[in-house]
Design a protein around this motif. Structure first.
Motif, short mmCIF file in Angstrom:
data_model
loop_
_atom_site.label_atom_id
_atom_site.label_comp_id
_atom_site.label_asym_id
_atom_site.label_seq_id
_atom_site.Cartn_x
_atom_site.Cartn_y
_atom_site.Cartn_z
N SER A 159 13.28 7.21 -13.20
CA SER A 159 14.32 6.48 -13.29
C SER A 159 13.81 4.94 -13.37
O SER A 159 14.65 4.08 -13.45
CB SER A 159 15.44 6.65 -12.09
OG SER A 159 14.83 6.35 -10.84
N GLY A 160 12.47 4.68 -13.12
CA GLY A 160 12.07 3.52 -13.11
C GLY A 160 12.02 2.55 -12.07
O GLY A 160 11.44 1.53 -11.74
N GLY A 161 12.10 3.41 -10.84
CA GLY A 161 12.08 2.67 -9.30
C GLY A 161 10.70 2.94 -8.90
O GLY A 161 9.87 3.58 -9.69
N ILE A 162 10.51 2.62 -7.70
CA ILE A 162 9.22 2.90 -7.17
C ILE A 162 9.18 4.14 -6.38
O ILE A 162 10.21 4.56 -5.52
CB ILE A 162 8.83 1.87 -6.05
CG1 ILE A 162 9.04 0.69 -6.68
CG2 ILE A 162 7.35 2.10 -5.23
CD1 ILE A 162 9.04 -0.89 -5.43
N ASP A 163 8.03 4.92 -6.60
CA ASP A 163 7.98 6.32 -5.96
C ASP A 163 7.36 6.22 -4.66
O ASP A 163 6.27 5.88 -4.69
CB ASP A 163 7.36 7.40 -6.99
CG ASP A 163 7.66 8.63 -6.65
OD1 ASP A 163 8.83 9.05 -6.02
OD2 ASP A 163 6.77 9.59 -7.06
N PRO A 164 8.15 6.75 -3.63
CA PRO A 164 7.09 6.35 -2.39
C PRO A 164 6.09 7.49 -2.19
O PRO A 164 6.10 8.46 -2.71
CB PRO A 164 8.22 6.89 -1.25
CG PRO A 164 9.36 7.40 -1.86
CD PRO A 164 9.48 7.12 -3.32
N SER A 203 16.09 -1.06 -1.60
CA SER A 203 16.88 -0.73 -2.79
C SER A 203 15.83 -0.35 -4.01
O SER A 203 16.52 0.37 -4.76
CB SER A 203 17.59 -2.01 -3.20
OG SER A 203 16.52 -3.24 -3.11
N ASP A 204 15.01 -0.87 -4.01
CA ASP A 204 13.96 -0.70 -5.40
C ASP A 204 13.28 0.91 -5.04
O ASP A 204 12.65 1.30 -6.33
CB ASP A 204 12.89 -1.58 -5.75
CG ASP A 204 13.96 -2.80 -6.08
OD1 ASP A 204 15.21 -2.79 -6.09
OD2 ASP A 204 13.15 -3.89 -6.17
#
Ligand SMILES: Nc1ncnc2c1ncn2[C@@H]1O[C@H](COP(=O)(O)OP(=O)(O)O)[C@@H](O)[C@H]1O
Ligand SMILES: [Mg+2]
Length: 344
Positions: A159-164, A203-204
């Motif tokens: 979804s474009g966020g940061i993958d931990p 949040s990101d």
């Protein structure tokens, strides 16, 4: 008269939505609105705690509704006790969030084992099959990634966020280390940048569904921990102490800060309580354990008293904290889960 407030509503929600009701609660001798734990109870629960009869609860409910409707009430309204200055508030939790509980781990100073307790609590919770994430909120002194041997840069989620990053056992981890070219690079940032990094980590990052997100706070009661408590929807705080800390009243500073922010202390963990030799001799290296004093000072349960164990330090340094097993930490996780159930 329309009934807006009923016995099952949470006190915190009632007074947030209808501030005029604070004086009604206090007029009836119910201190719950000023109590971090009590405010999380239902109106009926608060009344029960303070031994209200069903009739007294009925009168309270009538008065609460009357005050919302601008009608007279049966007792003299009383002002709630307030702290000095502007009352601070922790962020309320959105009802539909994917992370069930956000728990911050706090200590009055560095080096008492806050990161270690965060890491091992996560390990024990994960062993119980729960989904767990760790947000390393110590931006200038991150240590979580290293403890778990989590290396490399986080990727982009679909979804474009940061993958931990994920530990071997599947704990999701986000730490400033992951963005540094060399692990030993210093992060020389001022407060506002640190705060915004922490907020972005929340949040990101695509945390997905989590039972627990543990936030390892930077030490102390300064800006950064305050930002976390005020801008993240923190459900509870675990305070880590050591026998030395009690003597200097550092624990009390934490407790007071949490109270001021109207937060909930889940409990206290006393780390480095003792050292046990292989033949069972017991030494209290940093002074006598203070379990009872911690409980009475903080009004919160003691979740565990953890020994000093050199095997732990070795495993942490090697990035293999997940290989550590001790019943003490399983008990910590169990107490943690059970206490949260009661406090919610
Ligand atoms: N109970 C313990 N037994 C052995 N070593 C410990 C224990 N608690 C902490 N340590 C070690 O002490 C150091 C400081 O702990 P850390 O968790 O980084 O503290 P903090 O996050 O509070 O600054 C680390 O090297 C850690 O491995
Ligand atoms: Mg730390």
């Amino acid at each position: 008269m329309a009934e807006t407030i009923n016995a099952d509503m949470i006190i915190h929600d009632v007074v947030t939505k209808y501030p005029s009701t604070v004086k009604v609660f206090h007029g009836h001798g119910l201190p719950c609105t000023a109590c971090a734990v009590g405010a999380r109870e239902s109106v009926a629960g608060g009344a029960r705690t303070h031994r209200f009869t069903p009739e007294k609860l009925d009168v309270l409910l009538k008065d609460l509704n009357a005050s919302v409707n601008g009608e007279p009430i049966s007792v003299a309204p009383k002002k709630a006790p307030v702290g000095r200055g502007v009352p601070l508030q922790m962020s309320p939790a959105p009802a539909d969030r994917k992370i069930k509980q956000v728990i911050a781990i706090m200590s009055g100073k560095g080096g008492v084992g806050k990161s270690l307790v965060t890491g091992l609590l996560a390990v024990s919770l994960r062993r119980q099959g729960l989904s767990v994430g760790i947000l390393d909120g110590d931006i200038t002194g991150p240590s979580i990634a290293r403890m778990f041997g989590a290396k490399g840069q986080p990727g982009k989620s679909p979804s474009g966020g940061i993958d931990p990053l994920r530990s071997k056992a599947g704990i999701k981890i986000m730490s400033m280390n992951m963005f540094l070219e060399h692990e030993s690079d210093p992060v020389v940032w001022r407060g506002p940048m640190i705060s915004s990094a922490i907020k972005q980590f929340y949040s990101d990052v695509e945390w997905g569904q989590l039972d627990y997100l543990l936030v390892d706070l930077p030490p102390g009661t300064s800006d950064a921990p305050m930002t976390v408590l005020q801008s993240l929807p923190v459900d509870g705080i675990v305070i880590v102490s050591s026998p030395q800390m009690l003597a200097t009243m550092i624990v009390m500073k934490c407790v007071n800060m949490v109270r001021q922010l109207k937060g909930v202390i889940v409990g206290i963990v006393e780390n480095m309580s003792y050292f046990e030799t292989p033949n069972g001799e017991h030494y209290e290296i940093f002074g006598p354990s203070n379990g009872t004093e911690l409980v009475s000072m903080s009004g919160s349960p003691l979740l565990a008293q953890l020994p000093i164990d050199s095997a732990l330090t070795t495993l942490c340094d090697a990035g293999r904290v997940e290989e550590y097993y001790s019943p003490t930490y399983e008990l910590l996780a169990e107490n943690f889960i059970n206490t949260l159930k009661i406090k919610r």
